[in-house]
Scaffold this motif. Sequence first.
Motif, mmCIF file in Angstrom:
data_model
loop_
_atom_site.group_PDB
_atom_site.id
_atom_site.type_symbol
_atom_site.label_atom_id
_atom_site.label_comp_id
_atom_site.label_asym_id
_atom_site.label_seq_id
_atom_site.Cartn_x
_atom_site.Cartn_y
_atom_site.Cartn_z
ATOM 1 N N SER A 91 32.534 -31.371 3.802
ATOM 2 C CA SER A 91 32.262 -32.322 2.727
ATOM 3 C C SER A 91 33.175 -33.540 2.834
ATOM 4 O O SER A 91 32.740 -34.678 2.608
ATOM 5 N N THR A 92 34.427 -33.311 3.207
ATOM 6 C CA THR A 92 35.373 -34.409 3.371
ATOM 7 C C THR A 92 34.943 -35.323 4.510
ATOM 8 O O THR A 92 35.024 -36.554 4.393
ATOM 9 N N GLU A 93 34.472 -34.744 5.598
ATOM 10 C CA GLU A 93 33.993 -35.551 6.717
ATOM 11 C C GLU A 93 32.803 -36.406 6.303
ATOM 12 O O GLU A 93 32.735 -37.596 6.637
ATOM 13 N N HIS A 94 31.852 -35.814 5.568
ATOM 14 C CA HIS A 94 30.680 -36.562 5.116
ATOM 15 C C HIS A 94 31.084 -37.687 4.163
ATOM 16 O O HIS A 94 30.535 -38.791 4.248
ATOM 17 N N THR A 95 32.023 -37.414 3.295
ATOM 18 C CA THR A 95 32.478 -38.433 2.353
ATOM 19 C C THR A 95 33.149 -39.584 3.090
ATOM 20 O O THR A 95 32.911 -40.752 2.779
ATOM 21 N N ARG A 149 32.871 -45.209 5.115
ATOM 22 C CA ARG A 149 32.877 -46.191 6.203
ATOM 23 C C ARG A 149 31.576 -46.988 6.217
ATOM 24 O O ARG A 149 31.583 -48.215 6.392
ATOM 25 N N HIS A 150 30.442 -46.308 6.005
ATOM 26 C CA HIS A 150 29.156 -47.012 5.963
ATOM 27 C C HIS A 150 29.101 -47.986 4.791
ATOM 28 O O HIS A 150 28.589 -49.102 4.944
ATOM 29 N N ALA A 151 29.610 -47.592 3.666
ATOM 30 C CA ALA A 151 29.619 -48.475 2.494
ATOM 31 C C ALA A 151 30.485 -49.699 2.753
ATOM 32 O O ALA A 151 30.121 -50.823 2.374
ATOM 33 N N ARG A 152 31.618 -49.502 3.408
ATOM 34 C CA ARG A 152 32.510 -50.619 3.726
ATOM 35 C C ARG A 152 31.826 -51.597 4.679
ATOM 36 O O ARG A 152 31.889 -52.811 4.501
#
Length: 139
Positions: A101-105, A110-113
């Motif tokens: 879950s931490t990896e997905h978050t 990063r995608h949002a940034r």
Amino acid sequence: MGEVVEYSALIEQRQLLLLRLIECTETQISLLSSDREEENLFCLFSDSIEEWNQCTQQIDGIQNILKSKRLDQSYVSQDLVGLLQQLTSNVEEAKRLIELSTEHTGTDLRHARVQRKLMNAYYGMENPDQIPLYFDTKK
């Protein structure tokens, strides 16, 4: 005879607490495995952690009582070993799900940034007083 009865009661209570810990880990695994993203998911997980902490404190208290009375602890039942193995397995699975879950978050952040940078570069979202001008040399 009274010490033996007290000893067996403490052992039984410890076993029940271990069963509650297993239930906590199973709840945590089911919450972490679900695809739902609800706000109360964090509250449910926190409640499970709170129950875990209470059970472990009670188990520690039982262990301290057993040590202080110097009761024979050389006997370890196979039931206890089985419970501890199941508990360890559940904790490892919960740990794996949390890491996943931490990896997905992190990936989502990063995608949002990157999306925010693109929006700012093409549309000037952070600079409302400037008009962005872009020339496409291919056209």
